[in-house]
Design a protein around this motif. Sequence first.
Motif, PDB file in Angstrom:
ATOM      1  N   THR A  19       0.828  -1.212   0.000  1.00 39.98           N
ATOM      2  CA  THR A  19       0.000   0.000   0.000  1.00 39.98           C
ATOM      3  C   THR A  19       0.863   1.263   0.000  1.00 39.98           C
ATOM      4  O   THR A  19       0.442   2.292  -0.529  1.00 39.98           O
ATOM      5  N   GLN A  44       1.519   4.072  -4.046  1.00 36.01           N
ATOM      6  CA  GLN A  44       1.047   5.453  -3.929  1.00 36.01           C
ATOM      7  C   GLN A  44       0.991   6.122  -5.297  1.00 36.01           C
ATOM      8  O   GLN A  44       1.832   5.867  -6.149  1.00 36.01           O
ATOM      9  N   GLU A  45       0.002   6.973  -5.482  1.00 38.07           N
ATOM     10  CA  GLU A  45      -0.124   7.749  -6.722  1.00 38.07           C
ATOM     11  C   GLU A  45       0.702   9.021  -6.556  1.00 38.07           C
ATOM     12  O   GLU A  45       0.165  10.109  -6.333  1.00 38.07           O
ATOM     13  N   ARG A  97      -0.618   1.555   7.698  1.00 38.56           N
ATOM     14  CA  ARG A  97      -1.212   1.558   6.354  1.00 38.56           C
ATOM     15  C   ARG A  97      -1.593   2.992   6.006  1.00 38.56           C
ATOM     16  O   ARG A  97      -2.252   3.672   6.795  1.00 38.56           O
ATOM     17  N   VAL A 108      -3.685   6.049   4.557  1.00 36.78           N
ATOM     18  CA  VAL A 108      -5.139   6.201   4.529  1.00 36.78           C
ATOM     19  C   VAL A 108      -5.691   6.183   3.114  1.00 36.78           C
ATOM     20  O   VAL A 108      -6.859   5.872   2.914  1.00 36.78           O
ATOM     21  N   SER A 109      -4.859   6.537   2.128  1.00 40.40           N
ATOM     22  CA  SER A 109      -5.313   6.510   0.744  1.00 40.40           C
ATOM     23  C   SER A 109      -4.114   6.407  -0.179  1.00 40.40           C
ATOM     24  O   SER A 109      -2.972   6.469   0.261  1.00 40.40           O
ATOM     25  N   LYS A 110      -4.388   6.311  -1.477  1.00 40.22           N
ATOM     26  CA  LYS A 110      -3.296   6.278  -2.459  1.00 40.22           C
ATOM     27  C   LYS A 110      -2.719   7.672  -2.693  1.00 40.22           C
ATOM     28  O   LYS A 110      -1.728   7.827  -3.384  1.00 40.22           O
ATOM     29  N   LYS A 111      -3.352   8.689  -2.118  1.00 40.43           N
ATOM     30  CA  LYS A 111      -2.877  10.074  -2.225  1.00 40.43           C
ATOM     31  C   LYS A 111      -2.130  10.510  -0.955  1.00 40.43           C
ATOM     32  O   LYS A 111      -1.905  11.695  -0.738  1.00 40.43           O
ATOM     33  N   TRP A 112      -1.741   9.573  -0.131  1.00 44.36           N
ATOM     34  CA  TRP A 112      -1.084   9.861   1.145  1.00 44.36           C
ATOM     35  C   TRP A 112       0.175  10.706   0.950  1.00 44.36           C
ATOM     36  O   TRP A 112       0.335  11.738   1.596  1.00 44.36           O
ATOM     37  N   THR A 141      -0.656  14.215  -0.272  1.00 41.17           N
ATOM     38  CA  THR A 141      -1.157  15.037   0.819  1.00 41.17           C
ATOM     39  C   THR A 141      -0.010  15.553   1.683  1.00 41.17           C
ATOM     40  O   THR A 141       0.012  16.719   2.070  1.00 41.17           O
TER      41      THR A 141
END
Length: 165
Positions: free
Chosen positions: A73, A77-78, A148, A150-154, A157
């Motif tokens: 994960t 990441q994106e 982990r 929280v999102s693929k934009k971690w 952000t």
Amino acid sequence: MREIISNSTIYELVLVSVFLISFLIQLYYYLGVYLKVALLKKNIKETASPNVPLSVIICARDEEENLETFLPTVLEQEYPNFEVIVVNDCSSDNSELALERIQKKYPNLRVTTIKPDEKFTHNKKLALTIGIKAAKNDWLVLTDADCRPVSKKWLSTIASQFSEK
């Protein structure tokens, strides 16, 4: 009788004065300090755009299961330009094999291993230092093997909050 009335009036006057001063101090903090913070709009300039190269450092000791679960994960990441450095810190489980399997799938994963030494015991500080020295990029993000995103934009952000300062 007159002394009792004048004494109580003096005490009441002192008490009212203390109350009034305390009230004015609290009013100053509520209006002058707290209200400014509440109404302050963040004017974030994105001086560090999402193209800033990042190095994510993860220290892992006996984290085989967590690495297999959470490391993908982080690696998915994106974010356009980042590397992940895992410091395998004297693991006695199969973390090394798990990292080899994961490394074949993700080219931005780098692994550094600290071998156990009978003469020298260390803590996480050494693993962090080795991870920092292994990093190619100036901007570092530290996390643990059992975390982990929280999102693929971690990472995006996080990078959006960077400034030149």
